[in-house]
Design a protein around this motif. Sequence first.
Motif, PDB file in Angstrom:
ATOM      1  N   ALA A 218       0.397  -1.414   0.242  1.00 44.99           N
ATOM      2  CA  ALA A 218       0.114  -0.144  -0.353  1.00 44.99           C
ATOM      3  C   ALA A 218       0.596   1.693   0.020  1.00 44.99           C
ATOM      4  CB  ALA A 218      -1.360  -0.052   1.290  1.00 44.99           C
ATOM      5  N   THR A 219       2.211   1.275   1.122  1.00 46.87           N
ATOM      6  CA  THR A 219       2.656   2.167   0.956  1.00 46.87           C
ATOM      7  C   THR A 219       3.002   2.394  -0.282  1.00 46.87           C
ATOM      8  OG1 THR A 219       3.455   1.881   2.922  1.00 46.87           O
ATOM      9  CG2 THR A 219       4.861   3.713   2.128  1.00 46.87           C
ATOM     10  N   ARG A 222       0.019   3.444  -2.695  1.00 51.76           N
ATOM     11  CA  ARG A 222       0.228   5.079  -2.495  1.00 51.76           C
ATOM     12  C   ARG A 222       1.879   6.381  -3.517  1.00 51.76           C
ATOM     13  NH1 ARG A 222      -2.677   8.111   0.350  1.00 51.76           N
ATOM     14  NH2 ARG A 222      -3.770   6.824   1.806  1.00 51.76           N
ATOM     15  N   GLU A 223       2.489   5.716  -3.009  1.00 52.11           N
ATOM     16  CA  GLU A 223       4.345   6.444  -3.615  1.00 52.11           C
ATOM     17  C   GLU A 223       3.698   6.658  -5.056  1.00 52.11           C
ATOM     18  OE1 GLU A 223       8.414   5.190  -3.477  1.00 52.11           O
ATOM     19  OE2 GLU A 223       7.807   4.599  -1.999  1.00 52.11           O
ATOM     20  N   THR A 227      -4.251   6.094  -8.118  1.00 54.87           N
ATOM     21  CA  THR A 227      -5.471   5.914  -7.235  1.00 54.87           C
ATOM     22  C   THR A 227      -6.723   5.432  -8.365  1.00 54.87           C
ATOM     23  OG1 THR A 227      -5.762   7.846  -8.891  1.00 54.87           O
ATOM     24  CG2 THR A 227      -4.646   8.406  -6.649  1.00 54.87           C
ATOM     25  N   GLU A 252      -7.476  -1.230   3.497  1.00 59.37           N
ATOM     26  CA  GLU A 252      -7.726  -0.579   4.216  1.00 59.37           C
ATOM     27  C   GLU A 252      -6.601   0.521   4.982  1.00 59.37           C
ATOM     28  OE1 GLU A 252     -12.337   1.032   3.209  1.00 59.37           O
ATOM     29  OE2 GLU A 252     -12.542  -0.202   1.766  1.00 59.37           O
ATOM     30  N   TRP A 255      -3.998   0.905   3.874  1.00 58.80           N
ATOM     31  CA  TRP A 255      -3.653   2.475   3.105  1.00 58.80           C
ATOM     32  C   TRP A 255      -3.517   3.550   3.862  1.00 58.80           C
ATOM     33  CZ3 TRP A 255      -2.996   3.332  -1.970  1.00 58.80           C
ATOM     34  CH2 TRP A 255      -2.599   4.934  -1.977  1.00 58.80           C
ATOM     35  N   SER A 258      -0.362   3.360   5.599  1.00 51.97           N
ATOM     36  CA  SER A 258       0.670   4.145   5.076  1.00 51.97           C
ATOM     37  C   SER A 258       1.271   4.897   4.572  1.00 51.97           C
ATOM     38  CB  SER A 258       0.556   3.594   3.136  1.00 51.97           C
ATOM     39  OG  SER A 258      -0.145   4.000   2.683  1.00 51.97           O
ATOM     40  N   ILE A 259       0.269   6.387   5.308  1.00 45.32           N
ATOM     41  CA  ILE A 259       1.036   7.672   5.532  1.00 45.32           C
ATOM     42  C   ILE A 259       1.599   8.591   6.000  1.00 45.32           C
ATOM     43  CG2 ILE A 259      -1.283  10.134   5.506  1.00 45.32           C
ATOM     44  CD1 ILE A 259      -3.731   8.200   4.907  1.00 45.32           C
TER      45      ILE A 259
END
Length: 260
Positions: A218-219, A222-223, A227, A252, A255, A258-259
């Motif tokens: 997920a990280t 996102r990186e 989307t 989720e 995800w 991962s922020i």
Amino acid sequence: MEYSANIEMQFTEAGPLPERMRAAAEAGFDAVEFWRWEDTDVPALAAAARELDVQIALFATDWSIAVADPAERARFTASVDGAIRAAGLLGARQIVVSLGPDLGLPRESLVDELSAALRVVAPRAHDAGVTLLLEPVNTRVDHPGSALSSTADAREILARVDHPALRLLFDVYHSAAQGEDVAQELRRSRDLIDYVQLADSPGRHEPGTGEIDWMQVATVVREIGYTGRIGLEFSPLADSATALAQARTVWEKAWAGSIR
């Protein structure tokens, strides 16, 4: 987050694909995937999709065609043309282009032949407003002898064909089962990915049942700025609705975690 359920692998107890779609809709999904359009009553599925207001996220072409064989080029082109017509009826905008067996060809010859075949069909898809997706599938467990088993080969073909209607489907399970470094391959493919599918490895069951590090995946997803839709293409260990809910929860949480 947009998801799709795979009605070939899930809700099988419901019966034919239109009824599986209904079960997926009842489980909260507004999009589904299926496999070969040639095996499907396309008008019936299209009618069910309209009734249920469910999107056909993607489907696939005939995987029995040896696309690397020039003698099969016409059959392959006809299969893709048929898939494009089916996409029009189904309201689908993405088609997985199955490439069949490798025929024992050396890698360079294999990539040459596959690229030549895809150069023919990519403009046809573009004219119809459809994207064709290349999906590397593992040869170690599920698809021995597949013509496209590595993400690196998919990138090479995409570079050679160089057409906007041809993109990459990144299946996390297949990459892991093939022994790839999933995070590395995601990063290397960042500008090519149009669809991501999830299943755990080993086993190809719902995320959280195997050994994949979903926080890491997920990280990186996102990186790289992906989307798009997340396809949940796995064989459920629990009943389908429960397994799909678990998959969404695992993803989720990863995800959100991962922020940074």
